[in-house]
Design a protein around this motif. Structure first.
Motif, PDB file in Angstrom:
ATOM      1  N   ARG A  84       4.151  -0.709   0.427  1.00 22.68           N
ATOM      2  CA  ARG A  84       4.444  -1.108   2.405  1.00 22.68           C
ATOM      3  C   ARG A  84       2.251  -0.851   2.529  1.00 22.68           C
ATOM      4  NH1 ARG A  84       6.481  -1.425   7.039  1.00 22.68           N
ATOM      5  NH2 ARG A  84       4.932  -1.599   8.584  1.00 22.68           N
ATOM      6  N   SER A  85       1.966   0.371   2.034  1.00 20.51           N
ATOM      7  CA  SER A  85       0.637   0.354   2.438  1.00 20.51           C
ATOM      8  C   SER A  85      -0.159  -0.860   1.093  1.00 20.51           C
ATOM      9  CB  SER A  85      -0.285   1.731   1.595  1.00 20.51           C
ATOM     10  OG  SER A  85       0.418   2.329   0.647  1.00 20.51           O
TER      11      SER A  85
ATOM     12  N   GLN B 170       0.662  -3.841   0.524  1.00 25.25           N
ATOM     13  CA  GLN B 170       1.008  -4.616   1.293  1.00 25.25           C
ATOM     14  C   GLN B 170       0.227  -4.565   3.185  1.00 25.25           C
ATOM     15  OE1 GLN B 170       5.278  -5.724   2.042  1.00 25.25           O
ATOM     16  NE2 GLN B 170       5.403  -6.537   0.475  1.00 25.25           N
ATOM     17  N   ASP B 171       0.251  -3.810   3.814  1.00 23.68           N
ATOM     18  CA  ASP B 171      -0.707  -3.828   5.047  1.00 23.68           C
ATOM     19  C   ASP B 171      -1.584  -3.970   4.606  1.00 23.68           C
ATOM     20  OD1 ASP B 171       1.496  -3.216   6.184  1.00 23.68           O
ATOM     21  OD2 ASP B 171       1.179  -1.273   6.864  1.00 23.68           O
TER      22      ASP B 171
ATOM     23  N   THR C 136      -1.528  -6.059   9.398  1.00 24.49           N
ATOM     24  CA  THR C 136       0.360  -4.929   9.947  1.00 24.49           C
ATOM     25  C   THR C 136       0.530  -5.898  10.869  1.00 24.49           C
ATOM     26  OG1 THR C 136      -0.922  -4.006  11.166  1.00 24.49           O
ATOM     27  CG2 THR C 136      -0.442  -2.536   9.015  1.00 24.49           C
TER      28      THR C 136
END
Length: 90
Positions: free
Chosen positions: A8-9, A11-12, A17
């Motif tokens: 997730r980090s 991708q962000d 976001t």
């Protein structure tokens, strides 16, 4: 859970976001194709047209949308799963 947070980090950091409520059902589809890439020698003396190298890379296009909507999100990758060009189009 730690692995998911790391993903997730990443991708962000790459895509930014998006704030929104969770969706009940997301419909997605991904398709890939091999595309030709031509590379020329940068520091090769003489006619660079004769120094071309042809190779293929996989390009993937993904589409996702919430069930019942017509507002898709597109994503494209050029390269492999771990390192490659990733972009998202809304």
């Amino acid at each position: 859970m730690k692995h998911a947070k790391n993903i997730r980090s990443i991708q962000d950091a790459e895509l930014g976001t998006v704030e929104g409520l969770p969706k009940k059902c997301i419909i997605s589809e991904t398709d890939g194709s091999m595309i030709p890439i031509v590379k020329t020698g940068d520091n090769v003396p003489g006619d660079k047209r004769k120094k071309k190298v042809l190779f293929y890379r996989e390009a993937r296009l993904s589409l996702a949308h919430e069930a019942g909507t017509v507002a898709p999100v597109f994503s494209a990758t050029l390269g492999n799963d771990t390192s490659g060009f990733l972009s998202t189009f809304i």
